[in-house]
Design a protein around this motif. Structure first.
Motif, short mmCIF file in Angstrom:
data_model
loop_
_atom_site.label_atom_id
_atom_site.label_comp_id
_atom_site.label_asym_id
_atom_site.label_seq_id
_atom_site.Cartn_x
_atom_site.Cartn_y
_atom_site.Cartn_z
N VAL A 62 0.80 -1.23 0.25
CA VAL A 62 -0.03 0.00 -0.05
C VAL A 62 0.87 1.26 -0.21
O VAL A 62 1.91 1.50 0.74
CB VAL A 62 -1.10 0.07 1.20
CG1 VAL A 62 -1.69 1.22 1.36
CG2 VAL A 62 -2.03 -1.16 1.27
N ALA A 63 0.53 2.24 -0.78
CA ALA A 63 1.33 3.51 -0.77
C ALA A 63 1.19 4.09 0.47
O ALA A 63 0.26 3.96 1.28
CB ALA A 63 0.74 4.43 -2.06
N LEU A 64 2.23 4.76 0.80
CA LEU A 64 2.39 5.28 2.28
C LEU A 64 1.44 6.50 2.47
O LEU A 64 0.91 6.71 3.53
CB LEU A 64 3.81 5.93 2.12
CG LEU A 64 4.41 6.40 3.49
CD1 LEU A 64 4.22 5.04 4.66
CD2 LEU A 64 5.82 6.86 3.65
N ALA A 65 1.17 7.17 1.38
CA ALA A 65 -0.01 8.15 1.74
C ALA A 65 -1.50 7.56 1.95
O ALA A 65 -1.91 8.12 2.73
CB ALA A 65 -0.33 9.03 0.17
N ALA A 66 -1.81 6.42 1.23
CA ALA A 66 -2.89 5.95 1.57
C ALA A 66 -2.94 5.41 2.80
O ALA A 66 -3.82 5.35 3.49
CB ALA A 66 -3.17 4.63 0.64
N MET A 67 -1.81 4.89 3.47
CA MET A 67 -1.93 4.26 4.67
C MET A 67 -2.00 5.40 5.80
O MET A 67 -2.35 5.29 7.00
CB MET A 67 -0.73 3.36 4.98
CG MET A 67 -0.65 2.69 6.21
SD MET A 67 0.72 1.70 6.56
CE MET A 67 0.82 0.46 4.83
N ALA A 68 -1.29 6.39 5.43
CA ALA A 68 -1.45 7.64 6.49
C ALA A 68 -2.78 8.03 6.45
O ALA A 68 -3.48 8.64 7.48
CB ALA A 68 -0.59 8.68 5.69
N ILE A 69 -3.51 8.38 5.33
CA ILE A 69 -4.92 8.62 5.32
C ILE A 69 -5.95 7.53 6.24
O ILE A 69 -6.51 7.92 6.98
CB ILE A 69 -5.47 8.54 3.85
CG1 ILE A 69 -4.98 10.04 3.38
CG2 ILE A 69 -7.17 8.96 3.72
CD1 ILE A 69 -5.09 9.76 1.73
N ALA A 70 -5.60 6.30 6.03
CA ALA A 70 -6.32 5.37 6.70
C ALA A 70 -6.25 5.53 8.17
O ALA A 70 -7.01 5.36 9.07
CB ALA A 70 -6.00 4.03 6.27
N THR A 71 -4.75 5.82 8.67
CA THR A 71 -4.41 5.94 10.01
C THR A 71 -5.25 7.13 10.52
O THR A 71 -5.55 7.02 11.74
CB THR A 71 -3.08 6.17 10.17
OG1 THR A 71 -2.22 4.95 9.33
CG2 THR A 71 -2.59 6.29 11.50
N ALA A 72 -5.13 8.15 9.71
CA ALA A 72 -5.81 9.37 10.12
C ALA A 72 -7.24 9.25 10.38
O ALA A 72 -8.20 9.72 11.29
CB ALA A 72 -5.52 10.83 9.14
N VAL A 73 -8.05 8.47 9.49
CA VAL A 73 -9.35 8.35 9.76
C VAL A 73 -9.58 7.39 11.05
O VAL A 73 -10.58 7.82 11.56
CB VAL A 73 -10.06 7.45 8.38
CG1 VAL A 73 -11.36 6.88 8.52
CG2 VAL A 73 -10.08 8.18 7.26
N VAL A 74 -8.89 6.29 11.13
CA VAL A 74 -9.14 5.36 12.29
C VAL A 74 -8.66 6.47 13.57
O VAL A 74 -9.62 6.27 14.63
CB VAL A 74 -8.10 4.11 12.32
CG1 VAL A 74 -8.05 3.67 13.50
CG2 VAL A 74 -8.50 3.31 11.12
#
Length: 95
Positions: A62-74
């Motif tokens: 997974v791209a780092l930016a997508a993982m950062a967005i998912a982390t922010a949402v959680v």
């Protein structure tokens, strides 16, 4: 860190996935108390091997930016749940 190397989890997945099928088929074909325990052990072992492999594959691809967005949402969801319970975000939520 994003992993650029090829992933070598396929042999482990191919080895662990039949444990799930075996566990389900065993109970379906020979239902008894003993087969339930053997089936539970096989399914547990299969899930125990496949889950970390899936998360490792996800983290590596997974791209780092997508993982950062998912982390922010959680993280935002956690703050929202804490606010709804009346607890501060740093306090544990008591039920």
């Amino acid at each position: 860190m994003h992993d650029a190397r090829p992933h070598r989890v396929v042999p482990l997945v191919v080895g662990a996935a039949p444990l799930l099928v075996f566990g389900l088929a065993l109970v379906a074909l020979a239902p008894s108390a003993a087969t339930v325990f053997v089936s539970a052990a096989a399914i547990g072992l299969g899930v125990g091997v496949l889950t970390p492999l899936g998360f490792a594959r996800l983290a590596a691809t997974v791209a780092l930016a997508a993982m950062a967005i998912a982390t922010a949402v959680v993280a935002g969801l956690g703050v929202t749940l804490a606010a709804r319970s009346g607890a501060a975000p740093s306090e544990p939520i008591e039920r």
